[in-house]
Write an enzyme that holds these catalytic residues in place. Structure first.
Site, short mmCIF file in Angstrom:
data_model
loop_
_atom_site.label_atom_id
_atom_site.label_comp_id
_atom_site.label_asym_id
_atom_site.label_seq_id
_atom_site.Cartn_x
_atom_site.Cartn_y
_atom_site.Cartn_z
N GLU A 1 -26.39 69.79 33.09
CA GLU A 1 -24.95 69.52 33.13
C GLU A 1 -24.45 69.02 31.77
O GLU A 1 -23.36 69.42 31.33
CB GLU A 1 -24.63 68.50 34.22
CG GLU A 1 -23.19 68.05 34.26
CD GLU A 1 -22.16 69.13 34.56
OE1 GLU A 1 -20.99 68.98 34.14
OE2 GLU A 1 -22.50 70.13 35.23
N HIS B 1 -33.26 57.18 40.96
CA HIS B 1 -34.10 58.26 40.40
C HIS B 1 -34.90 57.73 39.22
O HIS B 1 -34.54 57.99 38.08
CB HIS B 1 -33.22 59.42 39.94
CG HIS B 1 -33.94 60.71 39.77
ND1 HIS B 1 -34.45 61.13 38.57
CD2 HIS B 1 -34.25 61.68 40.66
CE1 HIS B 1 -35.01 62.32 38.71
NE2 HIS B 1 -34.90 62.66 39.97
N ILE C 1 -36.10 58.15 35.48
CA ILE C 1 -36.15 59.46 34.81
C ILE C 1 -34.79 60.12 35.00
O ILE C 1 -34.27 60.17 36.12
CB ILE C 1 -37.25 60.35 35.41
CG1 ILE C 1 -38.63 59.73 35.19
CG2 ILE C 1 -37.19 61.75 34.82
CD1 ILE C 1 -39.75 60.46 35.88
N GLY D 1 -33.21 66.38 35.88
CA GLY D 1 -33.10 67.62 35.10
C GLY D 1 -31.76 68.30 35.26
O GLY D 1 -31.22 68.84 34.29
N VAL D 2 -31.20 68.26 36.46
CA VAL D 2 -29.90 68.91 36.66
C VAL D 2 -28.81 68.24 35.84
O VAL D 2 -27.85 68.90 35.42
CB VAL D 2 -29.50 68.97 38.16
CG1 VAL D 2 -30.45 69.84 38.94
CG2 VAL D 2 -29.40 67.59 38.77
#
Length: 146
Positions: free
Chosen positions: A63, A49, A55, A58-59
């Site tokens: 978390e 990723h 990067i 976002g999840v």
């Protein structure tokens, strides 16, 4: 109150590669908590990723916020260390800018309230004082198995 990773690991069930909090910088029981995640190129998610353009997903930022909220609940004596945190809702999530290797992610959560065992936090993630993500998080706590 400052907590290092050893104390955090005593409170959370998460382990490598999913422990996403390096340090707790401050806690105000009944109000707020601030945590820190140092993002390095060695994070396993950067391999996919994205290759050549790493990067932080976002999840995983969300978390990390949730894990800081779990520490808050234990430190504030809201729940015991024999509990585990379950997400029950994520609202108003916004991602403002990418988080990349070398960033220090400051995770700030404010306690909004508790209703019928559901804890609500307003969370922000910042890099260099700028908001990179924010969300309203809802969680409950259940007994650990085993």
């Amino acid at each position: 109150m400052v907590l290092d990773y050893k104390k955090i690991m005593a409170m959370l069930p998460h382990r490598y590669p999913f422990l996403l909090v390096d340090r707790i910088l401050s806690v105000e029981p009944g109000k707020r908590i601030v945590g820190l995640k140092n993002v390095t190129i060695n994070e396993p998610f950067f391999q996919g990723h994205f290759p050549g353009h790493p990067i932080m997903p976002g999840v995983l930022i969300i978390e990390a916020m949730a894990q800081v909220g779990g520490v808050y609940a234990v430190v504030s004596d809201e729940v015991g260390e024999d509990k585990v945190t379950y997400f029950v809702g994520i609202d108003k999530a916004k991602f403002r800018r990418p988080v990349v290797p070398g960033d220090s992610l400051r995770l700030e959560l404010e306690m909004v309230g508790v209703r019928r065992g559901i804890y609500t936090f307003a969370g922000k993630a910042l890099v260099d004082g700028k908001v990179v993500a924010e969300a309203e998080l809802k969680a409950t706590f259940v007994d650990r198995e085993g």
